[in-house]
Scaffold this motif. Structure first.
Motif, short mmCIF file in Angstrom:
data_model
loop_
_atom_site.label_atom_id
_atom_site.label_comp_id
_atom_site.label_asym_id
_atom_site.label_seq_id
_atom_site.Cartn_x
_atom_site.Cartn_y
_atom_site.Cartn_z
N ALA A 1 142.89 58.57 88.44
CA ALA A 1 143.02 57.52 87.42
C ALA A 1 143.03 58.10 86.01
CB ALA A 1 141.90 56.50 87.56
N ALA A 2 142.17 59.05 85.73
CA ALA A 2 142.12 59.64 84.39
C ALA A 2 143.41 60.41 84.10
CB ALA A 2 140.91 60.55 84.25
N GLY A 3 143.90 61.15 85.08
CA GLY A 3 145.15 61.89 84.91
C GLY A 3 146.33 60.96 84.72
N GLN A 4 146.36 59.87 85.47
CA GLN A 4 147.45 58.91 85.32
C GLN A 4 147.39 58.25 83.94
OE1 GLN A 4 148.60 56.38 88.47
NE2 GLN A 4 149.08 58.15 89.72
N CYS A 5 146.19 57.95 83.49
CA CYS A 5 146.03 57.34 82.17
C CYS A 5 146.51 58.30 81.08
CB CYS A 5 144.57 56.95 81.96
SG CYS A 5 144.29 56.02 80.44
N ARG A 6 146.14 59.56 81.17
CA ARG A 6 146.60 60.55 80.19
C ARG A 6 148.11 60.71 80.23
NH1 ARG A 6 142.02 63.15 82.14
NH2 ARG A 6 143.32 64.51 83.46
N TYR A 7 148.67 60.69 81.43
CA TYR A 7 150.13 60.81 81.60
C TYR A 7 150.83 59.61 80.97
CZ TYR A 7 154.42 62.31 83.93
OH TYR A 7 155.70 62.75 84.21
N TRP A 8 150.28 58.41 81.18
CA TRP A 8 150.81 57.20 80.54
C TRP A 8 150.80 57.36 79.02
CZ3 TRP A 8 147.15 54.31 77.66
CH2 TRP A 8 147.70 53.22 76.98
N LYS A 9 149.67 57.78 78.47
CA LYS A 9 149.57 57.90 77.02
C LYS A 9 150.55 58.94 76.48
CE LYS A 9 148.33 57.45 72.84
NZ LYS A 9 149.03 56.41 72.07
N SER A 10 150.67 60.06 77.14
CA SER A 10 151.55 61.13 76.67
C SER A 10 153.03 60.81 76.82
CB SER A 10 151.28 62.43 77.44
OG SER A 10 149.98 62.87 77.21
N ASN A 11 153.39 60.15 77.90
CA ASN A 11 154.80 60.03 78.25
C ASN A 11 155.37 58.62 78.17
OD1 ASN A 11 155.38 62.86 79.11
ND2 ASN A 11 153.64 62.39 80.43
N TYR A 12 154.54 57.63 78.10
CA TYR A 12 155.04 56.25 78.04
C TYR A 12 154.64 55.60 76.72
CZ TYR A 12 156.78 51.83 79.85
OH TYR A 12 157.51 50.68 80.03
N ASN A 13 153.37 55.53 76.44
CA ASN A 13 152.90 54.93 75.20
C ASN A 13 153.14 55.88 74.03
OD1 ASN A 13 150.26 54.36 73.30
ND2 ASN A 13 151.13 52.50 74.17
N THR A 14 153.07 57.15 74.24
CA THR A 14 153.29 58.25 73.30
C THR A 14 152.29 58.26 72.16
OG1 THR A 14 154.89 57.27 71.74
CG2 THR A 14 155.77 58.15 73.82
N SER A 15 152.35 59.31 71.36
CA SER A 15 151.43 59.45 70.23
C SER A 15 151.64 58.36 69.19
CB SER A 15 151.59 60.82 69.58
OG SER A 15 152.91 60.97 69.08
N LEU A 16 152.81 57.72 69.19
CA LEU A 16 153.10 56.66 68.23
C LEU A 16 152.56 55.30 68.66
CD1 LEU A 16 156.81 57.61 67.44
CD2 LEU A 16 154.74 58.24 66.15
N GLY A 17 152.24 55.16 69.93
CA GLY A 17 151.78 53.87 70.46
C GLY A 17 150.32 53.60 70.13
N ALA A 18 149.97 52.34 70.23
CA ALA A 18 148.60 51.92 69.90
C ALA A 18 147.61 52.18 71.03
CB ALA A 18 148.59 50.43 69.54
N GLY A 19 148.10 52.44 72.24
CA GLY A 19 147.22 52.64 73.38
C GLY A 19 146.43 53.93 73.27
#
Length: 163
Positions: free
Chosen positions: A129-147
């Protein structure tokens, strides 16, 4: 936390859509379910922002520019004709494809999966779960996203994995 039953959403929408694309497996199903949970709570089909609605649409909250870029710079590649055909199988004739993001769950799921498919590196393990969450932030929400990849978001991915 959600408007839809997570287990049904995972089983009836996410898993068959990803299998149709040939981009499935437990890790991808968990990632796509978790992404919908953190992006929309499986509730909102239009981005909620202060002062009104933002541009993102669908349970995966994809912005029109991202959607259009996937078609223009990825699915336009002749080597991806089979994948493009599989995505087109999921699209209706009306309304235009980008306008289908809120209501056509398989199509929106496919487009969100393609955003990840273009990302570098392998998907995190299906039960991480933690790895998937980090992957989401890096690759989907990105550094520009609010997540953020915080405990609450990790818990949502854990919920997606357990569904």
């Amino acid at each position: 936390m959600s408007g839809l039953c997570i287990a049904q959403f995972r089983r009836e929408i996410v898993a068959p859509t990803l299998a149709h694309l040939g981009l499935g497996g437990d890790a991808a199903v968990s990632l796509m379910t978790g992404t919908a949970l953190v992006e929309s709570g499986l509730t909102y089909v239009a981005q909620v922002v202060a002062g009104g609605n933002g541009p993102a649409r669908g349970l995966w909250q994809m912005e029109p520019a991202t959607h259009d870029d996937i078609w223009a710079s990825f699915l336009s590649d002749a080597r991806l004709a089979t994948l493009r055909g599989a995505v087109l199988d999921l699209a209706a004739r009306w309304p235009c494809r980008v306008a289908q993001m809120p209501g056509n769950l398989p199509y929106a799921c496919a487009m969100a999966r393609l955003k990840y498919y273009r990302a570098p590196g392998p998907l995190p393990d299906a039960d991480d779960a933690a790895g998937q969450c980090r992957y989401w932030k890096s690759n989907y929400n990105t550094s520009l996203g609010a997540g953020v990849a915080d405990a609450a978001h990790v818990a949502a991915f854990r919920q997606a994995i357990g569904a």
